[in-house]
Write an enzyme that holds these catalytic residues in place. Structure first.
Site: not given
Length: 326
Positions: A154, A178, A253, A256, A279, A288
């Site tokens: 990110r 995150k 992004h 990514r 994630h 994806y």
């Protein structure tokens, strides 16, 4: 059960709610302004129909959402409006303005699934080769784009990286994602080579421009020897995309997204990709796989179109030869 607060309007409760969000919850002025607009719009809608906002029903709120939808409001905005107004009504119950949560059970509008866009390998290679390797900024830009793609980072993770968090020998870096979650990211030979050259030839020149000769500990520096910002990275990626002749809007992004999709195209296991992306749920990574299948279908369609065109052209050539020989 709290007693119902007498002689206080919904608008007065709204002002108290917004003050609490700002002082206690620490919400930003921008968020407070959005809450005021969203909730205030519903209260005005009620007043215009001579409805008491402190005594509405779920059905009333659904009618309101239906009008917004009919007026063309986007599903994402409808979802936000539902969540914001419902949060206010939960506050009203806590404060004793209502005996119960009047909007309890209101379903969130379904948001359409948007598949992330990705760059195909050839377009990506063109982007990565755009920076000028004869300048420190060019070496930096190539290295950071290789790392964004090669590690699936990110932008916030990239700009927060310090020198000590990167192990070139192992092709690995420790990043804080995150929720300040720490994770290990791995990157391949292209990113390793770009980083080695940047650290040897580019970063020292950028660090020398720092005031007092004290550069930031950041891996990626700006021309003044300070830490590169997320906004700067967005601008430079966009600039190189334009220079590479890429018509689509390109942002960090997107690299990514491309990293994840290309891994799945190459046969990588979904859970491995989930770990590499950081994630918390495989459901987030699952999207994806849809992009990967979509790209495969597109490539298959293009191959059939090329085959059909070649077949037609072959037939035309045979007819031309037959006509010439006749």
């Amino acid at each position: 059960m709290p007693s119902i607060a007498p002689h206080k309007t919904a608008e007065a409760f709204l002002e108290a709610y917004l003050r609490e969000l700002g002082t206690v919850a620490g919400r930003s002025p921008h968020t407070i302004r959005n809450y005021r607009n969203d909730i205030g719009a519903f209260l005005r809608w009620c007043r215009e129909r001579e409805l008491e906002p402190l005594a509405v029903s779920r059905q009333t709120f659904r009618e309101y959402l239906g009008e917004l939808k009919a007026g063309g409001m986007a599903p994402a905005s409808l979802t936000r409006r539902t969540s914001t107004v419902h949060g206010f009504y939960r506050y009203l119950q806590r404060e004793g303005a209502t005996e119960r949560d009047l909007l309890n059970g209101t379903a969130m509008p379904k948001r359409p699934r948007r598949l992330p866009k990705v760059l195909d390998p050839a377009t990506l290679a063109r982007l990565l080769e755009t920076p000028d390797p004869s300048t420190p900024q060019g070496l930096r830009d190539r290295a950071l784009m290789e790392l964004l793609y090669g590690g699936g980072l990110r932008i916030s993770e990239l700009v927060s990286l310090d020198l000590g968090q990167v192990n070139l020998a192992e092709g690995a870096a420790i990043v804080h994602g995150k929720g300040s979650k720490e994770r290990l990211v791995l990157f391949g030979e292209p990113a390793m080579q770009a980083l080695e050259r940047y650290l040897a030839e580019g970063r020292p020149l950028l660090a020398a421009a720092a005031k007092g000769g004290r550069a930031a500990p950041a891996l990626f520096l700006n021309r003044f020897g300070g830490r590169l910002t997320a906004r700067s990275v967005q601008e430079l990626v966009r600039k190189h995309a334009v220079a590479a002749g890429i018509p689509a809007e390109v942002h960090p992004h997107l690299l990514r997204h491309s990293f994840a999709t290309h891994l799945l195209d190459g046969g990588a296991d979904l859970r491995i990709v989930q770990e590499l992306l950081g994630h918390s749920s495989p459901a987030t990574t699952q999207i994806y796989t849809h992009v990967s299948r979509q790209m495969q279908a597109q490539l298959t369609r293009q191959a059939w179109e090329r085959l059909a065109e070649e077949t037609l052209e072959s037939g035309r050539a045979r007819r031309r030869r037959a006509a010439a020989e006749g």
